[in-house]
Design an enzyme around this catalytic site. Structure first.
Site, short mmCIF file in Angstrom:
data_model
loop_
_atom_site.label_atom_id
_atom_site.label_comp_id
_atom_site.label_asym_id
_atom_site.label_seq_id
_atom_site.Cartn_x
_atom_site.Cartn_y
_atom_site.Cartn_z
N LYS A 22 0.83 -1.21 0.00
CA LYS A 22 0.00 0.00 0.00
C LYS A 22 0.87 1.26 0.00
O LYS A 22 0.66 2.19 -0.78
CB LYS A 22 -0.93 0.02 1.23
CG LYS A 22 -1.86 -1.18 1.33
CD LYS A 22 -2.78 -1.09 2.53
CE LYS A 22 -2.07 -1.13 3.88
NZ LYS A 22 -1.36 -2.39 4.17
N ARG A 97 -10.08 0.17 8.15
CA ARG A 97 -9.52 -1.14 8.49
C ARG A 97 -10.50 -2.03 9.23
O ARG A 97 -10.13 -3.15 9.61
CB ARG A 97 -8.33 -0.89 9.41
CG ARG A 97 -7.05 -1.49 8.89
CD ARG A 97 -5.98 -0.91 9.75
NE ARG A 97 -4.79 -1.64 9.73
CZ ARG A 97 -3.67 -1.16 9.20
NH1 ARG A 97 -3.65 0.02 8.62
NH2 ARG A 97 -2.59 -1.86 9.28
N ARG A 143 11.75 -5.50 4.96
CA ARG A 143 11.49 -4.06 4.75
C ARG A 143 12.45 -3.19 5.55
O ARG A 143 12.73 -3.42 6.71
CB ARG A 143 10.06 -3.70 5.14
CG ARG A 143 9.83 -2.19 5.07
CD ARG A 143 8.39 -1.80 5.13
NE ARG A 143 7.71 -2.31 6.30
CZ ARG A 143 6.41 -2.22 6.48
NH1 ARG A 143 5.65 -1.69 5.54
NH2 ARG A 143 5.85 -2.70 7.57
N ARG A 176 11.14 -1.11 11.04
CA ARG A 176 10.02 -0.71 11.90
C ARG A 176 9.90 -1.65 13.09
O ARG A 176 10.11 -2.86 12.96
CB ARG A 176 8.73 -0.76 11.07
CG ARG A 176 8.17 0.61 10.80
CD ARG A 176 7.06 0.60 9.80
NE ARG A 176 5.90 -0.18 10.18
CZ ARG A 176 4.79 -0.23 9.46
NH1 ARG A 176 4.71 0.44 8.32
NH2 ARG A 176 3.76 -0.96 9.85
N ARG A 187 -0.17 -8.98 13.33
CA ARG A 187 -0.77 -8.00 12.41
C ARG A 187 -1.53 -8.72 11.29
O ARG A 187 -2.60 -8.28 10.87
CB ARG A 187 0.33 -7.12 11.80
CG ARG A 187 0.89 -6.11 12.81
CD ARG A 187 2.23 -5.56 12.37
NE ARG A 187 2.18 -4.86 11.12
CZ ARG A 187 3.23 -4.72 10.30
NH1 ARG A 187 4.41 -5.23 10.62
NH2 ARG A 187 3.11 -4.06 9.18
P1 AP5 Z 1 4.89 -1.58 1.88
O1 AP5 Z 1 4.56 -0.76 0.70
O2 AP5 Z 1 5.61 -0.95 3.03
O3 AP5 Z 1 3.57 -2.35 2.41
P2 AP5 Z 1 2.29 -1.81 3.19
O4 AP5 Z 1 1.10 -2.50 2.61
O5 AP5 Z 1 2.27 -0.32 3.21
O6 AP5 Z 1 2.60 -2.43 4.61
P3 AP5 Z 1 2.48 -1.82 6.07
O7 AP5 Z 1 3.19 -2.79 6.95
O8 AP5 Z 1 2.90 -0.38 6.14
O9 AP5 Z 1 0.97 -1.91 6.32
P4 AP5 Z 1 0.30 -2.02 7.65
O10 AP5 Z 1 -1.09 -1.93 7.18
O11 AP5 Z 1 0.60 -3.18 8.50
O12 AP5 Z 1 0.93 -0.84 8.52
P5 AP5 Z 1 0.38 0.58 8.94
O13 AP5 Z 1 1.55 1.47 9.03
O14 AP5 Z 1 -0.79 0.97 8.13
O15 AP5 Z 1 5.72 -2.85 1.35
C1 AP5 Z 1 6.22 -3.83 2.26
C2 AP5 Z 1 7.60 -4.30 1.76
O16 AP5 Z 1 7.42 -5.02 0.53
C3 AP5 Z 1 8.58 -3.17 1.45
O17 AP5 Z 1 9.88 -3.57 1.83
C4 AP5 Z 1 8.50 -2.99 -0.08
O18 AP5 Z 1 9.72 -2.54 -0.63
C5 AP5 Z 1 8.17 -4.41 -0.54
N1 AP5 Z 1 7.31 -4.45 -1.72
C6 AP5 Z 1 6.21 -3.68 -1.96
N2 AP5 Z 1 5.64 -4.03 -3.13
C7 AP5 Z 1 6.40 -5.05 -3.63
C8 AP5 Z 1 6.30 -5.86 -4.82
N3 AP5 Z 1 5.31 -5.69 -5.72
N4 AP5 Z 1 7.23 -6.85 -5.01
C9 AP5 Z 1 8.23 -7.05 -4.08
N5 AP5 Z 1 8.39 -6.31 -2.95
C10 AP5 Z 1 7.46 -5.32 -2.73
O19 AP5 Z 1 -0.19 0.29 10.42
C11 AP5 Z 1 0.65 0.06 11.52
C12 AP5 Z 1 -0.21 -0.07 12.78
O20 AP5 Z 1 -0.94 1.15 13.01
C13 AP5 Z 1 -1.29 -1.16 12.76
O21 AP5 Z 1 -0.76 -2.41 13.10
C14 AP5 Z 1 -2.28 -0.61 13.80
O22 AP5 Z 1 -1.83 -0.84 15.11
C15 AP5 Z 1 -2.23 0.89 13.55
N6 AP5 Z 1 -3.24 1.36 12.58
C16 AP5 Z 1 -2.97 1.97 11.38
N7 AP5 Z 1 -4.13 2.27 10.76
C17 AP5 Z 1 -5.13 1.86 11.57
C18 AP5 Z 1 -6.55 1.88 11.47
N8 AP5 Z 1 -7.16 2.39 10.39
N9 AP5 Z 1 -7.28 1.35 12.48
C19 AP5 Z 1 -6.68 0.84 13.57
N10 AP5 Z 1 -5.33 0.77 13.73
C20 AP5 Z 1 -4.57 1.29 12.74
#
Ligand code: AP5
Length: 239
Positions: A22, A97, A143, A176, A187
């Protein structure tokens, strides 16, 4: 593909499991359409880092890999979406989410966008990025990100040219806190139980477009741009 203006893009919601790409795809959308990326994970991590009251409430929950409660999310998201840079459109990365958050977002659009002539009437384009479970584990464990500019790398698939250094500003890359294996699994479980139904919510309304996120980044980006530009609201605006 023709360069689109930001005028007709409107809101975009990116759905997908942790590690599905994402954030990676959001940055490609920012570069092409010049609308801001609103990552709720980044906003929450910023609160934790600054030691705000919200940060104190969510710190332990995030460290365990669980979802922050819906009620704590709404004010933070509403405040951000009301900022002027969101007028031409924005990318929601990590929100909604839960089905309750999706319902809240629909009501928010209804009241704050559809009644506001400057923001147009289009509902968000909802794009689901599908990725295999084992690939998610692999990506999250590899990552690394730049704490200064936010650029995302992967030691397996997208390593920086100089090991552990950002290619943009030379900063040392970081892992992270929630990318440790036991937290990653938590997660992914939270995603299965609480977030997957969000895709069903949008699918039931005929508003979900899915892309194959197992492909290389550029090929996923191509599918994402196609989904955006073939969306009826955007296609009509470009004609
Ligand atoms: P990346 O692009 O970083 O993936 P992502 O989907 O953004 O993953 P996140 O871990 O950031 O998502 P998340 O939803 O767990 O975390 P968030 O910060 O929202 O890619 C991942 C890796 O893969 C990278 O190394 C990249 O280079 C590689 N990659 C990407 N595409 C690729 C491809 N096509 N091929 C190969 N490699 C590739 O949330 C963190 C925490 O915040 C949650 O756990 C929760 O506690 C809280 N939170 C956030 N939002 C909410 C909400 N709405 N409600 C409640 N709690 C929330």
């Amino acid at each position: 593909m023709a360069e689109a203006t930001s005028h007709g893009i409107g809101p975009i919601v990116l759905l997908g499991a942790p590690g599905s790409g994402k954030g990676t795809q959001a940055k490609q959308i920012v570069a092409r359409y010049h609308i801001p990326q609103i990552s709720t994970g980044d906003l929450l991590r910023d609160h934790v880092q600054r030691g705000t009251p919200l940060g104190a409430l969510v710190k332990d929950v995030m460290a365990r890999g669980q979802l922050v409660s819906d009620d704590l999310m709404y004010d933070m998201v509403a405040q951000r979406l009301r900022q002027a840079d969101c007028d031409p459109g924005f990318i929601l990365d990590g929100f909604p989410r839960t089905p309750a958050q999706a319902g809240w977002l629909d009501a928010f659009f209804e009241h704050e966008f559809f009644d506001n002539a400057t923001r147009g009437r289009c509902l968000p384009i909802v794009i689901q990025i599908d990725v295999d479970y084992n690939e998610l584990l692999h990506r999250l464990s590899g990552r690394r990100s730049c704490p200064v500019c936010g650029r995302i790398y992967n030691v397996y698939s997208q390593p920086p040219r100089v090991a552990d250094r950002c290619e943009v500003d030379g900063s040392p890359l970081v892992t992270r806190d929630d990318d440790r294996e036991e937290v990653i699994r938590e997660r992914l479980t939270a995603y299965e139980l609480q977030t997957k139904p969000v895709a069903a919510y949008y699918a039931s309304k005929g508003r979900l477009v899915s892309v194959n996120g197992d492909l290389p980044v550029d090929e996923v980006t191509e599918q994402v741009f196609k989904a955006i530009e073939s969306h009826p609201a955007v296609a009509a605006d470009q004609n």
